[in-house]
Design a protein around this motif. Structure first.
Motif, PDB file in Angstrom:
ATOM      1  N   UNK A 218      13.361  15.524 -12.529  1.00  0.00           N
ATOM      2  CA  UNK A 218      12.119  14.760 -12.484  1.00  0.00           C
ATOM      3  C   UNK A 218      11.890  14.267 -11.064  1.00  0.00           C
ATOM      4  N   UNK A 219      10.638  14.351 -10.621  1.00  0.00           N
ATOM      5  CA  UNK A 219      10.207  13.790  -9.341  1.00  0.00           C
ATOM      6  C   UNK A 219       9.126  12.755  -9.626  1.00  0.00           C
ATOM      7  N   UNK A 220       9.297  11.553  -9.072  1.00  0.00           N
ATOM      8  CA  UNK A 220       8.276  10.506  -9.188  1.00  0.00           C
ATOM      9  C   UNK A 220       7.902  10.043  -7.782  1.00  0.00           C
ATOM     10  N   UNK A 221       6.601  10.030  -7.511  1.00  0.00           N
ATOM     11  CA  UNK A 221       6.102   9.590  -6.211  1.00  0.00           C
ATOM     12  C   UNK A 221       5.087   8.474  -6.436  1.00  0.00           C
ATOM     13  N   UNK A 222       5.297   7.358  -5.753  1.00  0.00           N
ATOM     14  CA  UNK A 222       4.360   6.238  -5.802  1.00  0.00           C
ATOM     15  C   UNK A 222       3.795   6.062  -4.399  1.00  0.00           C
ATOM     16  N   UNK A 223       2.490   6.310  -4.240  1.00  0.00           N
ATOM     17  CA  UNK A 223       1.830   6.187  -2.945  1.00  0.00           C
ATOM     18  C   UNK A 223       0.874   5.000  -2.994  1.00  0.00           C
ATOM     19  N   UNK A 224       1.224   3.957  -2.259  1.00  0.00           N
ATOM     20  CA  UNK A 224       0.416   2.737  -2.236  1.00  0.00           C
ATOM     21  C   UNK A 224      -0.849   2.960  -1.390  1.00  0.00           C
ATOM     22  N   UNK A 225      -1.783   1.991  -1.336  1.00  0.00           N
ATOM     23  CA  UNK A 225      -3.066   2.208  -0.648  1.00  0.00           C
ATOM     24  C   UNK A 225      -2.908   2.744   0.777  1.00  0.00           C
TER      25      UNK A 225
END
Length: 436
Positions: A218-225
């Motif tokens: 699994x790959x999870x990416x969180x890109x903030x503003x």
């Protein structure tokens, strides 16, 4: 839902978690996920019965020995790295089978506040950061695969880029499996804070016969503003591995994700690469190449889900099938109600090189808003004999003519890849898989 046989019992799972000195919340999460896995079904895929695949060998967690020098790696793995003096390389993580065996981050990036470590180490040193994001983009309750991953993951990568930090060199991970009895389910977690930017590259490789081992990643990416993440991944595992991967990015206002994916696996494979465009002005660009050989079965999905206003997504997939290989190529653009001015474009094309190979291109647009633009294109076909004849009439052999046509077919994706390293690697793997 029916009760499923699980690869590990609850008591053993808890003992393993405690032996690895994981925090209580992670042990509890593993327990919950294992219980869910016993009740959930396999994912339902378009025109693919994954429940008929051999999905019994998830391996057992084995603590690996640290890698003293990169020179000790197999040649297939070492060739993917730029080994420096004393057999080292900065900004690199290597996982071998169940765990990370090498981790090195440059002093420059450390001073900027960048975190690049094994996920297991991050649990100890940055537990709150991991806890707030782990399995937040891909839910453990989605299906049996995601539940098993949450219960059994090991090794993995944690990449964190602080606010306003631009990482100007790629960071790299190598995932190697060469023990068919050891679990191989890495979790990649990337968090880019506001206006941060980073390029991450990984490779999956294998050595030897691995007895039907399942890679459940699994790959999870969180890109903030305002953040920008470029994610490049090439899977080149052999036919004795079943390769299953969920990749998903959550994009806030004006955030950007660029996916570059090479599915060069030799066994059965399922991949789902999804962008959730939550924020206004968010942007997703995905380029995917896959090549199927022998009797390989591939199910490759690229997806963009628009929630934000003026969000934009573009997806390009090219697949080449030979022998008796089968590919189901899905492109899904979903524009939710309220995502005004959103734009979603997608193209899927499949080239079949033999009469027994099969490719399906399935473009899907799901639009719940009027004030948007969206489009798709799809094609499935064989090498055009007139093109071959034309090239042969210019003194080119049949084999070389077919090779040129294949490269011309893949070129619209390959030439747009901004990383020279990935472009060159994909070209080499295409040649190897197609026997040119």
């Amino acid at each position: 839902m029916s009760t499923q046989t699980l690869p590990i019992d609850r008591v053993s799972l808890v003992e393993q978690s405690k032996a690895r000195k994981e925090p209580e919340w992670m042990t509890s999460l593993r327990e919950q996920a294992l219980e869910l896995a016993g009740t959930l079904d396999w994912p339902v895929l378009e025109k693919t019965r994954i429940d008929r695949w051999n999905l019994t060998s998830f391996g057992t967690y084995k603590k690996p020995d640290a890698l003293a020098t990169l020179e000790a790696l197999p040649e297939s793995a070492k060739s993917l790295l730029s080994v420096g003096g004393e057999g080292t390389q900065d900004n690199l993580i290597i996982q071998r089978n169940s765990g990370v065996v090498y981790s090195r981050l440059s002093d420059t990036l450390k001073q900027q506040g960048v975190i690049f470590s094994s996920l297991e180490e991050a649990l100890e040193t940055h537990g709150d950061l991991v806890k707030s994001h782990f399995m937040s983009v891909v839910g453990k309750e989605e299906n049996r695969l995601t539940a098993l991953h949450a219960a059994l993951w090991s090794g993995g990568v944690f990449l964190y880029v602080p606010k306003n930090v631009a990482v100007d060199v790629p960071v790299q991970a190598l995932f190697l499996t060469d023990d068919g009895e050891a679990s191989f389910s890495p979790h990649v977690l990337i968090v880019a804070e506001q206006h941060a930017s980073v390029t991450y590259v990984d490779n999956f490789v294998s050595e030897g016969s691995l007895n039907g081992l399942v890679q459940n990643g699994v790959v999870e990416i969180v890109a903030k503003p305002g953040a920008k993440v470029t994610f490049a991944s090439v899977h080149n595992l052999n036919e004795s591995v079943t390769d299953l991967t969920y990749r998903r990015a959550l994009l806030e206002n004006d955030a950007q994700i660029e996916w570059i994916v090479g599915e060069m696996h030799y066994g059965n494979a399922m991949s789902d690469t999804t962008s959730i465009l939550k924020g206004n002005g968010s942007n997703s660009d995905a380029k995917v190449i896959c090549v199927g050989t022998n009797d390989q079965k591939l199910n490759v999905t690229t997806r963009a889900v628009h929630f934000g206003k003026s969000s934009d997504s573009n997806m390009i997939t090219r697949a080449v099938m030979r022998d008796e290989a089968t590919a189901i190529i899905n492109g899904i653009t979903k524009i939710e109600h309220g995502a005004t001015k959103a734009n979603g474009e997608q193209t899927e094309k499949v080239l079949m090189l033999s009469p027994k190979s099969r490719g399906d291109a399935n473009p899907i647009l799901l639009i719940d808003e009027d004030d948007v633009t969206a489009g798709h294109a799809a094609s499935v076909g064989q090498v055009n004999p007139e093109q071959v004849y034309y090239l042969m009439s210019r003194g080119i052999s049949r084999e070389e003519a077919q090779r040129l046509i294949i490269y011309g077919f893949l070129d619209p994706v390959v030439t747009e890849i901004p990383l020279e390293q990935i472009r060159s690697q994909l070209q080499q793997l295409v040649e190897r898989k197609l026997g040119q």
